[in-house]
Design an enzyme around this catalytic site. Structure first.
Site, PDB file in Angstrom:
ATOM      1  N   LYS A   1       6.034   0.735   7.530  1.00  0.00           N
ATOM      2  CA  LYS A   1       5.592   1.981   6.899  1.00  0.00           C
ATOM      3  C   LYS A   1       6.786   2.914   6.775  1.00  0.00           C
ATOM      4  O   LYS A   1       7.300   3.412   7.772  1.00  0.00           O
ATOM      5  CB  LYS A   1       4.488   2.627   7.722  1.00  0.00           C
TER       6      LYS A   1
ATOM      7  N   VAL B   1       3.925   1.284   2.390  1.00  0.00           N
ATOM      8  CA  VAL B   1       3.892   0.211   3.386  1.00  0.00           C
ATOM      9  C   VAL B   1       4.318  -1.087   2.713  1.00  0.00           C
ATOM     10  O   VAL B   1       3.809  -1.439   1.648  1.00  0.00           O
ATOM     11  CB  VAL B   1       2.492   0.063   3.997  1.00  0.00           C
TER      12      VAL B   1
ATOM     13  N   ASP C   1      -8.754  11.202  10.117  1.00  0.00           N
ATOM     14  CA  ASP C   1      -8.658  10.616   8.770  1.00  0.00           C
ATOM     15  C   ASP C   1      -9.237   9.200   8.763  1.00  0.00           C
ATOM     16  O   ASP C   1      -8.658   8.282   8.186  1.00  0.00           O
ATOM     17  CB  ASP C   1      -7.203  10.592   8.305  1.00  0.00           C
TER      18      ASP C   1
ATOM     19  N   GLY D   1       3.939   8.139   2.532  1.00  0.00           N
ATOM     20  CA  GLY D   1       4.893   7.054   2.402  1.00  0.00           C
ATOM     21  C   GLY D   1       4.278   5.787   1.867  1.00  0.00           C
ATOM     22  O   GLY D   1       3.136   5.786   1.399  1.00  0.00           O
TER      23      GLY D   1
ATOM     24  N   GLY E   1       0.823  -1.203   0.000  1.00  0.00           N
ATOM     25  CA  GLY E   1       0.000   0.000   0.000  1.00  0.00           C
ATOM     26  C   GLY E   1       0.853   1.246   0.000  1.00  0.00           C
ATOM     27  O   GLY E   1       2.051   1.220   0.289  1.00  0.00           O
ATOM     28  N   SER E   2       0.238   2.361  -0.365  1.00  0.00           N
ATOM     29  CA  SER E   2       0.936   3.637  -0.338  1.00  0.00           C
ATOM     30  C   SER E   2      -0.067   4.726  -0.011  1.00  0.00           C
ATOM     31  O   SER E   2      -1.264   4.585  -0.247  1.00  0.00           O
ATOM     32  CB  SER E   2       1.616   3.920  -1.682  1.00  0.00           C
ATOM     33  N   GLY E   3       0.431   5.808   0.564  1.00  0.00           N
ATOM     34  CA  GLY E   3      -0.437   6.905   0.962  1.00  0.00           C
ATOM     35  C   GLY E   3       0.231   8.238   0.749  1.00  0.00           C
ATOM     36  O   GLY E   3       1.220   8.365   0.013  1.00  0.00           O
TER      37      GLY E   3
END
Length: 902
Positions: free
Chosen positions: A737, A722, A842, A720, A715-717
């Site tokens: 992360k 993960v 969030d 950064g 995953g990414s956000g």
């Protein structure tokens, strides 16, 4: 008097010139105001999440706004270019008021709606690029009025309908027409012949049908023709084969038939890219192909081409890609592999595929002299015999080597172990003998190993433990002996399949192994003995488990109850005893269960899969009884006696026992309450505190995630990415992360998350195991959080799977309710039971993770704020704008109340 007249005349001329200048300036100002007004209307109808258009205001002249270029003479907008800015919304018709516009480029955004017909009023427009958006509706017919157009790019949208013939009729200056990757239908209009200046035509990946119009072959300057992946049919017009200017010819994935002209390489001498695969072509591959000496890529995949291959393909020295797979090439008896020898002259060749043909012959030794750049060599599914040539280790760039489904003999060359870039090795269904070379341990990038159905023997080399990326190991139907190495059963990367069936493995399975990602395990038809190891219960991802045809004994272990995702389970033809576990009734995914020919006894369960006679087999277990009537087994003995005993227990023994238990529980409660109050003042560290001081270095995280490999990315956000990883010293699966410190706010997010997780504890919050603040090998700052690994991903993945595909199982109503309760419990704790209260800011499905039991955990506290901080910030800035953190559509209610009260 004459002087007066001349003086008056001069003053009159000066006045006239001044009046003209003022009138022109006034007209210019009004015209410029029209451009400015049109741009502001365009801006006001779209969303700008990156605030790129913040400069579009009165502080700057509109010619200096981002993405705007003006004519330096008249100050009119001539270019509007806003590329890859995440802009969202429709195109305002007001754009038509930019009457001097020559370039309109909105590529790679999120614009939607229909393309306005008003664009047809931009008579000076030369470039229109609206590609990679979400435009719908039909192509505006008014585009035909933009007679100066040279480029139209509408690729990667959702446009429907036909290609408007009226648009093609008048665009004689058009050079580039890109309409690929839409939903266009109908046929290619014959009016395409009017595009006399056209050089590039891309219409692939639509639903176009019918024949290619002959008129297309009359555009003399056409260089790039791409009409693949449609529903076109018929024969290719001969006029196309006469377009000597063609560089790209792509008709892949249609329903064309016929054969290729034998002089193809002569009539298309400048061809660089030839793609004709996935059609119904037949006949031989043109011998003249080598005359097109500039060819770079050739693809003939999935057609009906037959006959022998041209022997002079090596004359195309710049050839890089050759795909001949899934045809009928070969002469059924001759030596069909001579063309391989000529390919050694193609020094740039990186891809060669000739799978599933009728090629016959021995592999030439010259294969070892192929290009050092060759990365893909696939010759499987033919009639190739002989041995694998020595010297194949020279092909150091190979990532995939496939020679399966042939008649190869001899040993596997030890030199293959030198191909350190190899990711896939496919040698199954041959007649190879000997052992697996121990040098395979050098193939540290290997993902897939297929050696099944050969005559291989000996033991599995323990050096395979060095292959840390292995996901598939298929060794069935050979003559392997010895025990199954624990090193193979402990490869954490094994996720797809481990198949060791139909060999001669002996001994018992290791008692300790952990294949938590493995989906398929087959060790059937060997000579294995001992009890089924409890460690199998750790293989939580198992969907298919086959252990039949061995000498396993003892009971079916209780640890297998953890395999809730199992779909097929076969334990037949062993020496297992004891009852059939009741937990098998609860396996909702189980659709095949074979327990036949063991020594099982007792009553057969009646629920779950046991309701379906065709899904289970219990033959050869003479001690079994009961079950559903369709199984036709004898009833279990002494049923009435057992019922009487149970009734007596319920009437007499149970009340007495219950009273004693209650008395004991009350006593224990009072003792526990006393000690709990006595020790309340003591600071007893939690398990988290014990872990909190775990120190981990950048190097350990690098190794744990395979160098932060993309294969480990989960995953990414905003701040950064993960990665999943395995901590070496305790073999713990974790999520790492890694903060992108180049992103503004990332460091602050890291500190906020550490601060938040240091002060909160709850079963429905993801636990931070530790953190790492260090320097990477390049001397750059490095910050990362090490968190619990959540095997079932995020709630977002379950609610909105990518590509519209469903997961292997949907969330049930009960699961959805449980997840909602878990999230509510976490929020209740954050808002009311931790001091000071914490606002997440969030909360969204992406930040709700699911563990292996589908329990929900709230994660990502990078934007979290303690309520006393939020309150002080609000009270101290009542006259300033409030910065609202979080994702669009989500805002913590507690925080909203504080803002609303201002």
């Amino acid at each position: 008097m004459e002087f007066f007249s001349m003086s008056c005349y001069g003053e009159f001329c000066s006045f006239l010139i001044l009046f003209t200048l003022l009138s022109h300036t006034h007209t210019l100002l009004l015209s410029n105001e029209t451009d400015r007004h049109a741009l502001l209307i365009f801006k006001n109808q779209i969303e700008d999440p990156l605030s790129i258009l913040r400069t579009w205001n009165d502080s700057l002249h509109f010619c200096n706004w981002y993405g705007i270029k003006c004519d330096p003479q008249n100050q009119h907008v001539v270019s509007l270019k806003l590329v890859s800015l995440n802009l969202v919304g429709p195109i305002s018709p007001s754009i038509a008021n930019l009457t001097y516009l020559t370039e309109f480029n909105l590529r790679n955004n999120t614009f939607h709606g229909e393309i306005p017909q008003e664009i047809g009023r931009l008579s000076q427009l030369q470039t229109l690029n609206l590609s990679r958006n979400f435009f719908q509706g039909e192509i505006p017919t008014n585009l035909g009025h933009c007679t100066q157009l040279k480029t139209i790019d509408l690729t990667h949208n959702e446009l429907v309908g036909k290609i408007p013939a009226e648009v093609l009729t008048s665009l004689s200056k058009l050079r580039i027409l890109y309409l690929a990757y839409n939903n266009l239908t109908a046929s290619i209009p014959p009016s395409v012949r009017n595009l006399s200046s056209l050089t590039d035509l891309y219409l692939s990946n639509n639903y176009l049908e019918g024949r290619i119009p002959d008129e297309l072959g009359r555009i003399a300057g056409l260089e790039y023709l791409q009409i693949g992946s449609n529903e076109l049919s018929g024969m290719i017009p001969t006029t196309l084969y006469n377009l000597s200017s063609l560089l790209l010819f792509d008709v892949t994935g249609n329903q064309f038939f016929g054969s290729l002209p034998p002089d193809l390489g002569l009539t298309l001498p400048n061809l660089q890219y030839l793609y004709v695969g996935e059609n119904q072509f037949k006949g031989p591959i043109p011998v003249s192909l080598s005359n097109a000496s500039g060819l770079i890529e050739i693809e003939f995949i999935k057609c009906n081409f037959d006959g022998s291959m041209p022997l002079d393909l090596g004359n195309i020295q710049g050839l890089q890609y050759l795909n001949l797979g899934r045809n009928q090439l070969g002469t059924k008896g001759g030596d069909d592999l001579g063309f391989l020898t000529s390919l050694k002259n193609c020094s740039n060749l990186y891809f060669l595929d000739a799978v599933l043909n009728n090629l016959n012959g021995a592999l030439p030794r010259s294969i070892a002299n192929f290009s050092i750049n060759l990365s893909h060599l696939a010759l499987g599914g033919n009639q190739i015999f002989g041995s694998i040539p020595v010297g194949i280790e020279n092909l150091l760039s190979l990532t995939a080597l496939g020679m399966d489904n042939n008649i190869l003999t001899g040993a596997i060359p030890i030199g293959i172990g030198k191909l350190t870039k190899l990711e896939g090795l496919y040698l199954s269904r041959n007649r190879l003998s000997g052992q697996i070379p121990s040098s395979f341990g050098n193939l540290t990038r290997l993902n897939e190993l297929y050696l099944y159905q050969n005559y291989l023997q000996g033991i599995i080399p323990s050096t395979l433990e060095k292959c840390h990326y292995l996901q598939v190991v298929e060794l069935s139907d050979n003559n392997f002996t010895g025990t199954i190495p624990v090193q193979v059963l402990s490869l954490p990367s094994l996720s797809n399949s481990l198949n060791l069936s139909r060999n001669s493995f002996i001994g018992s399975l290791p008692s300790d192994f952990d294949l938590i990602f493995l989906q398929r395990l087959d060790i059937s038809d060997n000579k294995l003995l001992g009890e089924i190891p409890l460690a199998l219960g750790n293989c939580l991802s198992l969907e298919y488990l086959y252990m039949s045809g061995n000498f396993f004994q003892g009971t079916i272990p209780q640890s297998l109850k953890n395999l809730e995702g199992i779909k097929e389970l076969d334990l037949s033809h062993n020496n297992l005893s004891g009852p059939i576990p009741k937990y098998l009734e609860k396996f909702t995914n189980l659709n095949y269960l074979n327990l036949s020919f063991n020594d099982l006894g007792g009553e057969i369960p009646k629920e779950g899969i046991f309701k379906n006679k065709t899904a289970i087999s219990v033959l050869g277990n003479d001690k079994l009884c009961g079950g559903i009537p369709n199984l036709m087994l004898p009833p279990c003995p002494n049923q009435d006696t057992k019922k009487e005993r149970n009734s007596l227990a319920l009437r007499v023994i149970l009340p007495v026992t219950g009273a004693l238990v209650c008395l004991i529980l009350i006593s224990c409660f009072l003792v526990v309450l006393y000690w709990k109050r006595k020790s309340r003042k003591k600071n007893v560290p939690t398990s988290f505190n014990a872990d909190r001081h775990l120190k981990i270095s950048y190097l350990e995280l690098l190794n744990a995630t395979n160098g932060f490999s993309s294969t480990n990315l989960i995953g990414s956000g905003s701040f950064g990415s993960v990665y999943k990883g395995i901590i070496e010293h305790n073999k713990t699966m974790v999520a790492v992360k890694v903060l992108n410190l180049q992103q503004r706010g990332a460091s602050k997010s890291f500190l906020a998350e550490c601060e938040a997780m240091r002060n909160i504890r709850h079963r429905n919050l993801v636990k931070i195991i530790t953190s790492c603040s260090s320097i990477d090998f390049k001397g750059n700052d490095f910050k990362a959080l090490v968190l619990e690994f959540m095997p079932n991903g995020s709630l977002e993945m379950w609610l909105h799977p990518e590509g519209g595909e469903r997961q292997s199982k949907d969330l049930t109503l009960i699961q959805r309710l449980d997840i909602a309760i878990d999230v509510a419990s976490a929020l209740d704790y954050l808002h009311h039971h931790c001091q000071p209260p914490l606002v997440h800011r969030d909360l969204k499905p992406n930040n709700v993770l699911l563990d292996d039991d589908m329990n929900a955990r709230v994660a990502d506290f990078g934007l979290a704020v303690f309520l006393n901080e939020a309150s002080s910030n609000l009270s101290g800035n009542q006259n300033s704008s409030i910065e609202i953190k979080g994702s669009i559509g989500y805002l913590a209610p507690v925080f909203y109340v504080k803002i609303a009260s201002l």
